[in-house]
Design an enzyme around this catalytic site. Structure first.
Site, short mmCIF file in Angstrom:
data_model
loop_
_atom_site.label_atom_id
_atom_site.label_comp_id
_atom_site.label_asym_id
_atom_site.label_seq_id
_atom_site.Cartn_x
_atom_site.Cartn_y
_atom_site.Cartn_z
N TYR A 436 35.23 -10.42 -26.65
CA TYR A 436 34.61 -10.89 -25.41
C TYR A 436 35.60 -11.59 -24.49
O TYR A 436 36.74 -11.84 -24.86
CB TYR A 436 33.37 -11.72 -25.66
N GLU A 437 35.13 -11.87 -23.27
CA GLU A 437 35.96 -12.44 -22.20
C GLU A 437 37.16 -11.57 -21.88
O GLU A 437 38.25 -12.07 -21.59
CB GLU A 437 36.41 -13.87 -22.54
N GLY A 438 36.96 -10.27 -21.90
CA GLY A 438 38.06 -9.33 -21.67
C GLY A 438 38.72 -9.03 -22.99
O GLY A 438 39.38 -9.89 -23.58
#
Length: 585
Positions: A436-438
């Site tokens: 997550y978060e890229g």
């Protein structure tokens, strides 16, 4: 069987000696009143909260998980009480402006707090982790009336925010999202659509939830250029329920105490944040903060894994060690701590964890300097370095968090695979941070293509200059001269690699994408090398009686002998990737 104690001594070493932060605070108008005693007190109280409030409900929260009934989420037992203690302790206000009720302390101290929260209870910390990024986003881009109304509530913890990007057809490619926003005569918007994988999309911790939602306006350009950002509260004036509902929660591999929700917006009332069709620019203020915090999740997992593996290895006896330290009783079996294979694993855990702490705290300190440093040139230099390092922190740290948790599990042997010892929870919890978060692959592309090649290598050259400066300082210290020479050679290799990638990219446009992952890991190892050169050098200033001095020199020796050689492997892999990858049939 699982426990956590904040590594306060090493945190103090990094903040006080590796970074020399107190001297920098004294020269910064914003932090002139922050002295060493107060900084230490903040760390000690944060450590006490993490070990006494959060760690005891980590395993139980994993076993119980969240429940979903009649559109409402209930968090595990003890989570609400911990959140009340968190807000009453003022932790949500730590690095926020006094104008909104904050304490105005450095992001460096907040980074230490975040490490402790994630190390002690990742599932619980997911609810609070996005708050500072949302605060920064609204502070930078929201209309004044929204700032006045909601920023004090975020700072106090009265409300918790979420970040609503992902849709079923639009994960990493946010340009595919379909959520719509229609303008209203009163200046608000009506938001409609579905979002999924929303951490803390519903819960029972705070009185209200503020959803920051990416959506499209009528007639907006296609792709990412047509995305706007909206603030959509769960509750409106007079506790009126907005048209936002939780449609269910995910049943996950890890962080089971965190409610990962599907949300449905049905003409929900919201307000534009920032400029129309420039929502990503506003959202990235939030995401860059989040990526530093996600990197600190990796550090927290590595620290928790290291602590528990070390303690277990000291008490678990198996076979005779080939070489016994002096003074060890002649038992039939020795603690596995003394067996070379386990000793190497434990030293790698310590070297990577303490090295990541130095680098991660450095980035937080750079963010403080970028906002509060005296000259514009100094602020720009600090921001340039922080932006360069952010994808490395996010991807390399989370990769190490999972890898070191796996290594720690091996120390436990078969016991590590069963839930009684809970290292298996650390392994499960740590895996999501790589996604997550890229995802880490996206971070690698961002680092090499945008941050290194994209600006003709100016930011990367600035980073190498800092590393070479440290090498020059350490050359004058007899115990560190060998480490400094290794770091200088590594800087030369990094320069050569970037030049080779730049040249090859002119002939093969896919080449940088093929090697981006190896390049990011190469940079991560190099930064650990930088951390250990400086750590060894400044540790020499400690008294001979301080065990930290001997520990730092010993661990630096291990790092350069056993961990640094990975850099040559990554370089060989980058150079070996000249051949194009075949498509998989």
């Amino acid at each position: 069987m699982w426990q956590y104690q904040a590594p306060l001594r090493d945190m103090q070493f990094v903040i006080e000696h590796w970074l020399e932060a107190p001297q920098a605070w004294a020269q910064t108008e914003r932090f002139q009143d922050l002295d060493l005693a107060l900084a230490r007190q903040v760390l000690e109280e944060a450590g006490r909260f993490s070990s006494q409030m959060l760690a005891p409900i980590n395993s139980s929260g994993d076993r119980q998980g969240c429940s979903f009934e009649a559109g409402r989420v209930t968090t595990p037992a003890g989570f609400v009480e911990a959140y009340v203690a968190y807000t009453e302790g003022g932790w949500s206000a730590l690095a926020c402006d006094e104008a909104y009720g904050g304490q105005g302390l450095p992001q460096l101290l907040d980074a230490a707090l975040q490490e402790m929260l994630y190390a002690s209870n990742h599932g619980w910390a997911m609810y609070t982790g996005i708050a500072h990024g949302a605060y920064l986003c609204l502070k930078a881009h929201a209309p004044q009336w929204i700032k006045a109304r909601y920023l004090p509530q975020i700072v106090s913890g009265e409300v918790l925010p979420t970040m609503c990007l992902t849709e079923p057809q639009a994960g990493s490619d946010v340009g595919l999202l379909r959520c719509r926003a229609e303008p209203q005569d009163d200046g608000s918007y009506r938001v409609s659509g579905s979002k999924l994988f929303i951490s803390g999309g519903d819960h029972d911790l705070s009185a209200n939830i503020l959803h920051l939602v990416l959506a499209r306006l009528p007639g907006a350009p296609a792709g990412s250029r047509g995305i706007s950002l909206f603030l959509v509260p769960k509750l409106l004036d007079h506790h009126q329920v907005n048209s936002v509902r939780c449609d269910g929660i995910e049943h996950k591999m890890g962080i089971k105490g965190s409610a990962t929700c599907s949300l449905v917006f049905e003409q929900a009332q919201g307000w534009l944040i920032g400029e129309a069709n420039r929502g990503l620019a506003a959202m990235f203020v939030m995401m860059n903060s989040a990526r530093l915090h996600v990197g600190l999740q990796g550090l927290g997992h590595a620290e928790a894994a290291w602590q528990n593996a070390r303690d277990y290895a000291l008490e678990r006896k198996q076979m005779r060690a080939p070489v016994r330290p002096a003074g060890i009783s002649a038992d039939a079996a020795d603690p596995i701590h003394f067996h070379p294979a386990m000793r190497r694993t434990l030293l790698e855990l310590r070297a990577c964890t303490e090295g990541m702490r130095a680098v991660g705290y450095w980035v937080a300190h750079l963010l403080d300097e970028a906002e509060h440093q005296g000259s514009q040139a100094d602020r720009q230099h600090a921001l340039q370095l922080a932006e360069m390092l952010t994808p490395v922190i996010k991807a390399f740290f989370t990769d190490q968090g999972f890898r070191q948790a796996s290594n720690a599990l091996q120390v436990f042997g078969g016991y590590g695979y069963v839930s009684e010892f809970a290292i298996e929870q650390t392994l499960r919890d740590s895996r999501i941070a790589m996604i997550y978060e890229g995802s880490n692959e996206i971070q690698a592309n961002d680092l090499l293509l945008r941050k290194v090649l994209g600006d003709d290598g100016r930011a990367f050259a600035a980073l190498l200059a800092v590393m070479r400066q440290e090498s020059a300082l350490a050359l004058d210290a007899s115990e560190c001269a060998g480490f400094a020479a290794e770091l200088e050679r590594l800087c030369d290799k990094l320069e050569a690699v970037v030049a080779a990638v730049r040249e090859r990219a002119g002939e093969d446009v896919e080449y940088p994408y093929r090697v981006a992952g190896d390049f990011l890991r190469l940079c991560g190892v190099a930064l650990l090398g930088f951390a250990w050169v400086r750590g060894a050098r400044v540790s020499r200033l400690l008294p001979d009686s301080d065990p930290v001095r001997a520990s730092k020199l010993q661990t630096a020796q291990f790092f350069f002998a056993y961990v640094l050689p990975e850099a040559d492997y990554r370089i060989a892999s980058i150079r070996g990737a000249m051949a194009r990858l075949a498509f998989v049939e």
